[in-house]
Design an enzyme around this catalytic site. Sequence first.
Site, PDB file in Angstrom:
ATOM      1  N   ASN A 163      42.430  43.225  45.251  1.00  0.00           N
ATOM      2  CA  ASN A 163      41.405  44.105  44.691  1.00  0.00           C
ATOM      3  C   ASN A 163      40.449  44.500  45.816  1.00  0.00           C
ATOM      4  O   ASN A 163      39.646  43.682  46.271  1.00  0.00           O
ATOM      5  CB  ASN A 163      40.641  43.385  43.578  1.00  0.00           C
ATOM      6  N   GLY A 222      38.106  38.397  42.455  1.00  0.00           N
ATOM      7  CA  GLY A 222      37.281  37.468  41.691  1.00  0.00           C
ATOM      8  C   GLY A 222      37.927  37.089  40.371  1.00  0.00           C
ATOM      9  O   GLY A 222      39.134  37.230  40.171  1.00  0.00           O
ATOM     10  N   ASP A 223      37.094  36.609  39.446  1.00  0.00           N
ATOM     11  CA  ASP A 223      37.593  36.184  38.140  1.00  0.00           C
ATOM     12  C   ASP A 223      38.181  37.346  37.348  1.00  0.00           C
ATOM     13  O   ASP A 223      39.112  37.150  36.560  1.00  0.00           O
ATOM     14  CB  ASP A 223      36.456  35.542  37.338  1.00  0.00           C
ATOM     15  N   GLY A 224      37.655  38.559  37.554  1.00  0.00           N
ATOM     16  CA  GLY A 224      38.199  39.719  36.858  1.00  0.00           C
ATOM     17  C   GLY A 224      39.625  40.013  37.282  1.00  0.00           C
ATOM     18  O   GLY A 224      40.474  40.357  36.452  1.00  0.00           O
ATOM     19  N   GLU A 228      43.153  39.878  35.010  1.00  0.00           N
ATOM     20  CA  GLU A 228      44.203  40.901  34.955  1.00  0.00           C
ATOM     21  C   GLU A 228      45.584  40.279  35.114  1.00  0.00           C
ATOM     22  O   GLU A 228      46.527  40.614  34.388  1.00  0.00           O
ATOM     23  CB  GLU A 228      43.987  41.938  36.061  1.00  0.00           C
ATOM     24  N   SER A 266      32.597  38.492  43.305  1.00  0.00           N
ATOM     25  CA  SER A 266      31.195  38.102  43.178  1.00  0.00           C
ATOM     26  C   SER A 266      31.079  36.777  42.439  1.00  0.00           C
ATOM     27  O   SER A 266      30.155  36.002  42.667  1.00  0.00           O
ATOM     28  CB  SER A 266      30.409  39.193  42.444  1.00  0.00           C
ATOM     29  N   GLU A 533      33.926  39.794  30.335  1.00  0.00           N
ATOM     30  CA  GLU A 533      34.224  41.062  29.668  1.00  0.00           C
ATOM     31  C   GLU A 533      33.640  41.037  28.262  1.00  0.00           C
ATOM     32  O   GLU A 533      33.644  39.998  27.599  1.00  0.00           O
ATOM     33  CB  GLU A 533      35.742  41.297  29.597  1.00  0.00           C
TER      34      GLU A 533
END
Length: 571
Positions: A163, A222-224, A228, A266, A533
């Site tokens: 990412n 990151g965690d996002g 995914e 982040s 989210e």
Amino acid sequence: MEKQPKLLSSQLLLKNRLFEVTLQRATLSWKDTPAAGRRRASGGINGTLKVGSCLAKVLHRSRKGAGSYCVPVSEIIAVRETEVDSRTKDDGRWQKMSQASAGTHPFAFTVSYVDRGSRHRWRCSDVTFHCPDGALCHQWVQTIKEQLLLLTNRPKHLLVYINPFGGKQQGKRIYEQKVAPLFSRASISTDVIVTERANHARDHLRTDADLKKYDGVVCVGGDGMFSEVIHGLISRTQREAGVDENCPEEKLVPCDLRIGIIPAGSTDCICYATVGVNDPITSALHIIVGDSQALDVCSVHHNSTFLRYSVSLLGYGFYGDVLTDSERKRWMGPARYDISGLKTFLTHNYYEGTVSFLPATDILGTPRDKTKCRAGCYVCQDSEWRLSEDKQLCKLDEDVLDQEEDGRWQVIRSKFLAINAASMSCACPRSPKGLSPAAHLADGTADLILVRKCSRLDFLRHLLRHTSKDDQFDLAFVEVHRVRRFRFTPKHCESDSELDLKESGKKLFSHICRDHPACGCATVNSNWNCDGEILQHAAIEVRVHCQLVKLFARGIEELPVFEDPCCPSAI
């Protein structure tokens, strides 16, 4: 302890000094020879021997006696033959090699291995041994390589998603400069995809990726980004197994591929909770040595419709409001969380609703027993055994088990400042203990934390305990339950038409609502924060799926790091 057979043993030169080097199936060790203890090898420099920094660290952790060193074979990264020069690079610095010593030992090989630093950080260090003849040098290299090939848990081919936009937008640089060279040294081939939009990795994993080619999937972000990847992998696995994700009662099929996380976002909560530090090199080394850590996953549904998967935190009320407000302030960067947190604390909203849950009564441990989940956790291992037993029981009589579950549900109706479900401790550098310090990574449960309506001062006491050693659940308005499933129904369950009407009213009277939050247009429901989210529905049903995915990790290690196979004492 049974003594290990020696595969190879030779007197080799290291830093102008002779060592007895021994390779066993589990360890590579070297120690001073009696002659070397009294004098240097021919041509050595006068004065005291200055051992390289990495050897000093190994000595500190693996000392069995003066001048003895030991490295587990499972933590050797690679071995290669090295060209001998009068100056030999070792351990990140140049060390002088005398001409006489180079003449008597003109061949060399270098072993790269895991070197443990402070605070769970790993580094790749090198040690170079010099041999008197080429055949012996080649024999050492080949024998060590043969032992590494026996480690079948190590990945050979990886699919990597980067990412480039997350965190400080350093994902691509971190991978190319810190991770890719380590993968190359360990002879791991990779297919790299730099994502171009949100959910690019998820969509690619769901449909396009040829997963049979790979031994694992790595996400750089990151965690996002991790979210995914697990959404793509889990959805792909369920579709191929014929499992309906929209059915809350379905028992999901575990994913075969392990997932590696290179922290570059982040927030890197998952990496911190499974490795102990947010460090790209440490995470890359865990991937290389083929570590495996099972992880529970929660499925979230609304009215028999699948919403999302969660692996860390589901938060309603305080944490949901913080996320909702911070999304309007993305231009502020990471500082938006502090601003939104202060604003939400001062607003002090509470929400009425009903929480029903299925307590986990058949497992080891409780949310308040202060037993932290660490590498080799006995609670998670017990759950793994129970999971295999449950599979057999389900095949025998699934209806009976469902009836037993229905009779054990508990119901709580109240006004809540916060409802949090933690599938792991949720520890991070800002909150080293996390929301639930005793939560486990792979025990098939979540810790349901209910914070009832209280004063601002009391709620502040609860929040401050996340950063202290005090029991954050030892408050009259806080209760915690270890659960397998739970449901939440807000007091005000609005229909779609009512929501549309309310949104219209907000737009029409927005200037009034902004100044008078107590008016009829004020929000009566919070939003759920699902791993960062926002969920679109307040009424949800959550089920914990035990050990649904596996990571390239081993859990947070406690000291002593591992038991010395050569010696009963800890290394």
